[in-house]
Motif scaffolding. Structure first.
Motif, PDB file in Angstrom:
ATOM      1  N   THR A  22       0.834  -1.203   0.000  1.00 40.16           N
ATOM      2  CA  THR A  22       0.000   0.000   0.000  1.00 40.16           C
ATOM      3  C   THR A  22       0.865   1.248   0.000  1.00 40.16           C
ATOM      4  O   THR A  22       0.599   2.196  -0.744  1.00 40.16           O
ATOM      5  CB  THR A  22      -0.926   0.001   1.232  1.00 40.16           C
ATOM      6  N   ARG A  35      -6.234   2.828  -6.714  1.00 39.73           N
ATOM      7  CA  ARG A  35      -5.487   2.418  -5.512  1.00 39.73           C
ATOM      8  C   ARG A  35      -5.993   1.064  -5.078  1.00 39.73           C
ATOM      9  O   ARG A  35      -7.188   0.831  -5.016  1.00 39.73           O
ATOM     10  CB  ARG A  35      -5.699   3.398  -4.377  1.00 39.73           C
ATOM     11  N   TYR A  37      -5.548  -1.890  -2.025  1.00 39.43           N
ATOM     12  CA  TYR A  37      -5.050  -2.178  -0.681  1.00 39.43           C
ATOM     13  C   TYR A  37      -5.179  -3.660  -0.399  1.00 39.43           C
ATOM     14  O   TYR A  37      -6.173  -4.276  -0.762  1.00 39.43           O
ATOM     15  CB  TYR A  37      -5.842  -1.395   0.375  1.00 39.43           C
TER      16      TYR A  37
END
Length: 90
Positions: A22, A35, A37
């Protein structure tokens, strides 16, 4: 149960492996717009170019099952390492 040094080292390594992807991909939205994670299984994804039914272009994905599996892997491997070390010492 006795915790060996190997347990704490493995726990630290697994903690880094859980957080490091991350941190290393924090600037990724500048390149691909998304993004992600979670390691080894991604449990949260935000952004990116996709088309949702409501006409939006940003997508969000969350998987609680992947989050639980990630936590179990992160916590389980140090216990396995600890078990192996204790068996070898006997």
């Amino acid at each position: 149960m006795r915790f060996t040094k190997g347990f704490w080292i493995a726990l630290g390594i697994m903690g880094l492996l859980f957080v490091l992807p991350t941190i290393l991909t924090f600037g990724a939205p500048a390149y691909d717009g998304q993004r992600v994670y979670g390691f080894p299984l991604p449990f949260y994804s935000w952004g990116g170019l996709c088309y949702s039914p409501d006409g939006g272009r940003m997508c969000t994905f969350i998987s609680y099952a992947n989050l639980v599996i990630d936590i179990l892997i992160m916590a389980g491997i140090p216990f396995i390492v600890n078990f192996i070390i204790l068996k070898i010492k006997k």
